[in-house]
Design a protein around this motif. Structure first.
Motif, PDB file in Angstrom:
ATOM      1  N   THR A 129     -67.752 -36.301 -14.033  1.00 13.95           N
ATOM      2  CA  THR A 129     -66.890 -35.662 -12.916  1.00 13.95           C
ATOM      3  C   THR A 129     -67.925 -34.958 -12.085  1.00 13.95           C
ATOM      4  OG1 THR A 129     -66.538 -33.959 -14.709  1.00 13.95           O
ATOM      5  CG2 THR A 129     -64.662 -35.405 -14.402  1.00 13.95           C
ATOM      6  N   LEU A 130     -68.756 -33.947 -12.933  1.00 10.82           N
ATOM      7  CA  LEU A 130     -69.536 -32.876 -12.162  1.00 10.82           C
ATOM      8  C   LEU A 130     -70.742 -33.719 -11.470  1.00 10.82           C
ATOM      9  CD1 LEU A 130     -69.133 -29.789 -13.927  1.00 10.82           C
ATOM     10  CD2 LEU A 130     -67.638 -30.814 -12.421  1.00 10.82           C
ATOM     11  N   MET A 131     -71.220 -34.549 -12.150  1.00 10.04           N
ATOM     12  CA  MET A 131     -72.674 -35.084 -12.065  1.00 10.04           C
ATOM     13  C   MET A 131     -72.300 -36.455 -11.177  1.00 10.04           C
ATOM     14  SD  MET A 131     -74.269 -32.632 -12.627  1.00 10.04           S
ATOM     15  CE  MET A 131     -73.651 -31.225 -13.690  1.00 10.04           C
TER      16      MET A 131
ATOM     17  N   GLY B  75     -64.427 -20.189 -27.407  1.00  7.03           N
ATOM     18  CA  GLY B  75     -65.418 -21.091 -27.572  1.00  7.03           C
ATOM     19  C   GLY B  75     -66.457 -20.111 -27.158  1.00  7.03           C
ATOM     20  N   VAL B  76     -66.686 -18.711 -26.590  1.00  9.75           N
ATOM     21  CA  VAL B  76     -67.474 -17.984 -26.213  1.00  9.75           C
ATOM     22  C   VAL B  76     -67.387 -16.716 -27.045  1.00  9.75           C
ATOM     23  CG1 VAL B  76     -69.049 -16.752 -24.606  1.00  9.75           C
ATOM     24  CG2 VAL B  76     -68.119 -19.273 -24.340  1.00  9.75           C
ATOM     25  N   PRO B  77     -67.910 -16.498 -28.198  1.00  8.77           N
ATOM     26  CA  PRO B  77     -67.088 -15.260 -29.153  1.00  8.77           C
ATOM     27  C   PRO B  77     -68.002 -14.111 -28.591  1.00  8.77           C
ATOM     28  CG  PRO B  77     -68.903 -16.771 -30.322  1.00  8.77           C
ATOM     29  CD  PRO B  77     -68.873 -17.476 -28.920  1.00  8.77           C
ATOM     30  N   PHE B  78     -69.135 -14.204 -28.071  1.00 10.48           N
ATOM     31  CA  PHE B  78     -69.591 -12.727 -27.713  1.00 10.48           C
ATOM     32  C   PHE B  78     -70.317 -13.175 -26.303  1.00 10.48           C
ATOM     33  CE2 PHE B  78     -70.135 -13.008 -32.115  1.00 10.48           C
ATOM     34  CZ  PHE B  78     -69.562 -11.805 -32.508  1.00 10.48           C
ATOM     35  N   PHE B  79     -70.413 -12.265 -25.304  1.00 13.36           N
ATOM     36  CA  PHE B  79     -71.194 -12.182 -23.987  1.00 13.36           C
ATOM     37  C   PHE B  79     -71.793 -10.876 -23.811  1.00 13.36           C
ATOM     38  CE2 PHE B  79     -67.955 -11.227 -21.014  1.00 13.36           C
ATOM     39  CZ  PHE B  79     -66.701 -11.567 -21.805  1.00 13.36           C
ATOM     40  N   PRO B  80     -72.918 -10.907 -23.329  1.00  8.96           N
ATOM     41  CA  PRO B  80     -73.556  -9.617 -23.114  1.00  8.96           C
ATOM     42  C   PRO B  80     -73.949  -9.154 -21.640  1.00  8.96           C
ATOM     43  CG  PRO B  80     -75.339 -11.193 -23.049  1.00  8.96           C
ATOM     44  CD  PRO B  80     -74.075 -11.872 -23.140  1.00  8.96           C
TER      45      PRO B  80
HETATM   46  C1  HEM Z   1     -62.957 -23.450 -23.457  1.00 12.48           C
HETATM   47  C2  HEM Z   1     -63.929 -23.411 -22.522  1.00 12.48           C
HETATM   48  C3  HEM Z   1     -64.590 -22.475 -21.893  1.00 12.48           C
HETATM   49  C4  HEM Z   1     -64.426 -20.897 -22.479  1.00 12.48           C
HETATM   50  C5  HEM Z   1     -64.065 -20.572 -23.709  1.00 12.48           C
HETATM   51  C6  HEM Z   1     -65.546 -20.496 -21.419  1.00 12.48           C
HETATM   52  C7  HEM Z   1     -65.670 -19.140 -21.438  1.00 12.48           C
HETATM   53  C8  HEM Z   1     -66.742 -18.639 -20.653  1.00 12.48           C
HETATM   54  C9  HEM Z   1     -66.886 -16.911 -20.601  1.00 12.48           C
HETATM   55  C10 HEM Z   1     -66.442 -16.093 -21.785  1.00 12.48           C
HETATM   56  C11 HEM Z   1     -67.753 -16.856 -19.655  1.00 12.48           C
HETATM   57  C12 HEM Z   1     -68.374 -15.288 -19.286  1.00 12.48           C
HETATM   58  C13 HEM Z   1     -69.605 -15.407 -19.833  1.00 12.48           C
HETATM   59  C14 HEM Z   1     -70.514 -14.174 -19.488  1.00 12.48           C
HETATM   60  O1  HEM Z   1     -70.022 -13.246 -18.623  1.00 12.48           O
HETATM   61  O2  HEM Z   1     -71.746 -13.927 -19.737  1.00 12.48           O
HETATM   62  C15 HEM Z   1     -67.876 -18.208 -18.993  1.00 12.48           C
HETATM   63  C16 HEM Z   1     -68.670 -18.267 -17.828  1.00 12.48           C
HETATM   64  C17 HEM Z   1     -69.109 -19.404 -17.257  1.00 12.48           C
HETATM   65  N1  HEM Z   1     -68.540 -20.618 -17.611  1.00 12.48           N
HETATM   66 FE1  HEM Z   1     -67.191 -20.829 -18.928  1.00 12.48          FE
HETATM   67  N2  HEM Z   1     -65.971 -21.323 -20.650  1.00 12.48           N
HETATM   68  C18 HEM Z   1     -65.323 -22.711 -20.975  1.00 12.48           C
HETATM   69  C19 HEM Z   1     -65.613 -23.709 -20.261  1.00 12.48           C
HETATM   70  C20 HEM Z   1     -66.385 -24.035 -19.033  1.00 12.48           C
HETATM   71  C21 HEM Z   1     -66.490 -25.113 -18.350  1.00 12.48           C
HETATM   72  C22 HEM Z   1     -65.769 -26.538 -18.740  1.00 12.48           C
HETATM   73  C23 HEM Z   1     -67.705 -25.052 -17.573  1.00 12.48           C
HETATM   74  C24 HEM Z   1     -67.966 -25.953 -16.247  1.00 12.48           C
HETATM   75  C25 HEM Z   1     -67.514 -26.921 -16.074  1.00 12.48           C
HETATM   76  C26 HEM Z   1     -67.893 -23.616 -17.482  1.00 12.48           C
HETATM   77  C27 HEM Z   1     -68.813 -22.981 -16.877  1.00 12.48           C
HETATM   78  C28 HEM Z   1     -69.163 -21.610 -16.868  1.00 12.48           C
HETATM   79  C29 HEM Z   1     -70.130 -20.789 -15.953  1.00 12.48           C
HETATM   80  C30 HEM Z   1     -70.877 -21.519 -14.795  1.00 12.48           C
HETATM   81  C31 HEM Z   1     -69.943 -19.647 -16.209  1.00 12.48           C
HETATM   82  C32 HEM Z   1     -70.734 -18.480 -15.589  1.00 12.48           C
HETATM   83  C33 HEM Z   1     -69.901 -17.752 -14.323  1.00 12.48           C
HETATM   84  C34 HEM Z   1     -70.582 -16.705 -13.602  1.00 12.48           C
HETATM   85  O3  HEM Z   1     -71.179 -15.927 -14.424  1.00 12.48           O
HETATM   86  O4  HEM Z   1     -70.294 -16.743 -12.330  1.00 12.48           O
HETATM   87  N3  HEM Z   1     -67.311 -23.049 -18.478  1.00 12.48           N
HETATM   88  N4  HEM Z   1     -67.367 -19.168 -19.479  1.00 12.48           N
END
Ligand code: HEM
Length: 521
Positions: free
Chosen positions: A202-204, A391-396
């Motif tokens: 999809t993305l690539m 899926g992301v349990p902690f983020f800083p």
């Molecule tokens: C159940 C699936 C997912 C969960 C629980 C999740 C959770 C999160 C969380 C909590 C953050 C914030 C992290 C932070 O602030 O340090 C985040 C950021 C991000 N996620 Fe997800 N994510 C999921 C799926 C995806 C998918 C499918 C993609 C890409 C196709 C993706 C790409 C990203 C990116 C690039 C960021 C950074 C956004 C930014 O800082 O502008 N994630 N995600």
């Protein structure tokens, strides 16, 4: 002549000793200055944070020797601590305070405030993703996010549904074969490979066939290893938050293996970029006008139209970011969801009945976006899975300025704030009976407004997850095909899963299930 030599030697010896003396004075003064700077900082932080409780620190090292237990014993240490220290807690890693937040009021103050957009130093050990969107700071993030947003437009996401269907149907076939060979299986690696193929296609815009075992999954294999090192280092700040610790890590056996791993990941992404560029030439690819195209083409189009905007290495950073983030959390959620459905057969049956109205007796039906919208109960279940196993349990976040928490407590500049969806979602003040799987709790009730910051699997505010809609659509498709084609029986109980807070939440003993095919295709 002898006198001259003596006087030169004498002067030389004198020079050496005076150089050594000066060096000694300077290094002592620098050391004193550094120690007093750290001491004053620590004193200010201690005074400001005195009302935030946490495990007792020991002099100099703080809680450095127990901090790693946060990741390894998520339930028995971290959740226990969060019960003891209500809503927030403080942990000292040497002289640096880490403030864990797991209540909506405080979390809102961080995530809504544009002053706190920079991620914490933990993300520096995400070395293979460089400065991709997840880790990017300041201007780079401000420039990149609006561009990449185009690739997640609902029109683009809609066009991915065919790939989601095709790959999930293939997953069902692979699992049918597996179940013929063995009764019990760990379903997670199959879901993980399927998620990887989906993200590549999809993305690539690049086909990978790792699920069928045609292409060796070099990326996922090394990603998993890199995640091991990330996991180890993340909770041992001494390996990355000071120059000496970093050097010792780099020279260690693990550090050298980590470097090799990262090199392989980056090379994979460089090749992917090269292959796509070549393929575009061969098919005479025409640039899209509205930018609503898959990520890799969006970035290549943008680079060609705006020379100097992105270097190839910056595009590579984004490829690594999305290959990592794009399948890790989604497949983790899907894996846990499969196990949960197994543990709650009545709920599984209700979802099956809802699915039956959409599949209408045809297990190989290609789902449309409209079909997915007709599955409200599955929606509630998915939200509940994301609550129990984010899926992301902690983020800083690293604080670039003082932060005022909801009750007026000041967390000083340079502290690390750790937002924890995992602990928040288990906080009884936010969710009653948090260990029970209750999909109905997500139902909207007329006249009742819930604080949206009590449920943040995808974070919130300007840096919320860009892949949120992609992920919901993909996970729903995964679950629709799996639950319509198999009745799931768990091997063991939910509490038997050894849950680790790695880059993404992971069950250390896999997702062991028995799959009972519902309809032979
Ligand atoms: C159940 C699936 C997912 C969960 C629980 C999740 C959770 C999160 C969380 C909590 C953050 C914030 C992290 C932070 O602030 O340090 C985040 C950021 C991000 N996620 Fe997800 N994510 C999921 C799926 C995806 C998918 C499918 C993609 C890409 C196709 C993706 C790409 C990203 C990116 C690039 C960021 C950074 C956004 C930014 O800082 O502008 N994630 N995600």
């Amino acid at each position: 002549m002898e006198n001259l030599t003596n006087s030169i030697v004498g002067t030389g010896a004198h020079n050496v000793s005076s150089i050594l003396y000066t060096l000694f004075i300077y290094s002592t003064l620098s050391l004193v200055a550094i120690i007093s700077y750290i001491y004053n900082k620590k004193r200010r932080a201690s005074a400001l944070l005195k009302h935030i409780d946490g495990p007792n620190p020991i002099p100099i090292f703080g809680n450095a020797f127990i901090y790693h237990r946060a990741a390894e014993c998520l339930e028995s240490f971290m959740v226990d601590c969060s019960r003891k220290y209500k809503n927030r807690m403080k942990i000292w890693a040497l002289w640096k305070p880490y403030v864990f937040l797991y209540n909506a009021a405080d979390i809102k103050r961080v995530l809504q405030n544009t002053k706190f957009l920079d991620k914490g130093p933990e993300y520096k050990i995400f070395t293979w993703i460089g400065e991709g969107l997840l880790t990017a700071k300041g201007d780079r993030w401000l420039k990149t996010r609006p561009i990449i947003d185009h690739s997640f437009h609902h029109r683009v996401l809609g066009s991915f549904q065919d790939t989601f269907n095709e790959k999930c149907m293939l997953l069902v076939d692979v699992l049918r074969k597996e179940t013929q060979q063995s009764k019990q299986l760990n379903i997670f690696p199959h879901i993980f490979h399927c998620g990887f193929d989906i993200i590549c296609e999809t993305l690539m815009n690049t086909k990978m066939n790792t699920l069928e075992g045609v292409d060796e999954n070099v990326y996922s294999k090394h990603l998993d290893r890199a995640a091991d090192f990330f996991h180890y280092r993340q909770w041992r700040p001494m390996t990355y938050n000071n120059p000496l610790g970093k050097l010792i890590w780099r020279l260690s056996r693990d550090g050298r293996e980590e470097a090799k791993c990262l090199h392989i990941l980056n090379e994979f992404s460089r090749n992917l970029l090269k292959t796509r560029r070549q393929a575009r030439k061969e098919i005479g690819y025409e640039k899209s006008k509205n930018m609503n195209v898959p990520l890799i083409d969006l970035l290549l189009d943008y680079q060609e139209k705006n020379p100097g905007s992105f270097t190839d290495e910056q595009i590579r950073d984004e490829i690594d970011t999305f290959l990592t983030g794009g399948h890790g959390a989604t497949t983790a959620t899907t894996g846990f969801a499969v196990f949960i459905f197994g543990c709650y057969p009545e709920i599984q049956q209700r979802v099956y009945e809802e699915l039956d109205t959409v599949f209408n007796g045809d297990p190989s039906k290609r789902l449309t976006n409209e079909d997915l919208n007709k599955l409200p109960y599955l929606d509630l279940c998915l939200k509940e899975c994301l609550r129990m196993f984010p899926g992301v349990p902690f983020f800083p976040r690293e604080l670039g300025s003082d932060l005022e928490l909801a009750d007026g407590t000041i967390v000083p500049k340079d502290s690390i704030v750790i937002i924890s969806p995992y602990l928040l979602h288990r906080n009884t003040e936010a969710h009653s009976e948090p260990y029970k799987f209750l999909p109905e709790r997500h139902q909207r009730i007329e006249g009742v407004t819930k604080d949206p910051y009590n449920f943040i699997p995808f974070s919130a505010g300007p840096r919320y997850c860009i892949g949120k809609q992609f992920s919901l659509q993909e996970t729903k498709t995964f679950l629709a095909y799996l639950l319509y084609n198999f009745r799931i029986e768990p091997v063991g109980k939910l509490t038997d899963l050894e849950i680790l807070a790695r880059v993404f939440l992971k069950s250390n003993n896999g997702i062991p299930v028995i799959l009972h095919p519902r309809n032979e295709a």
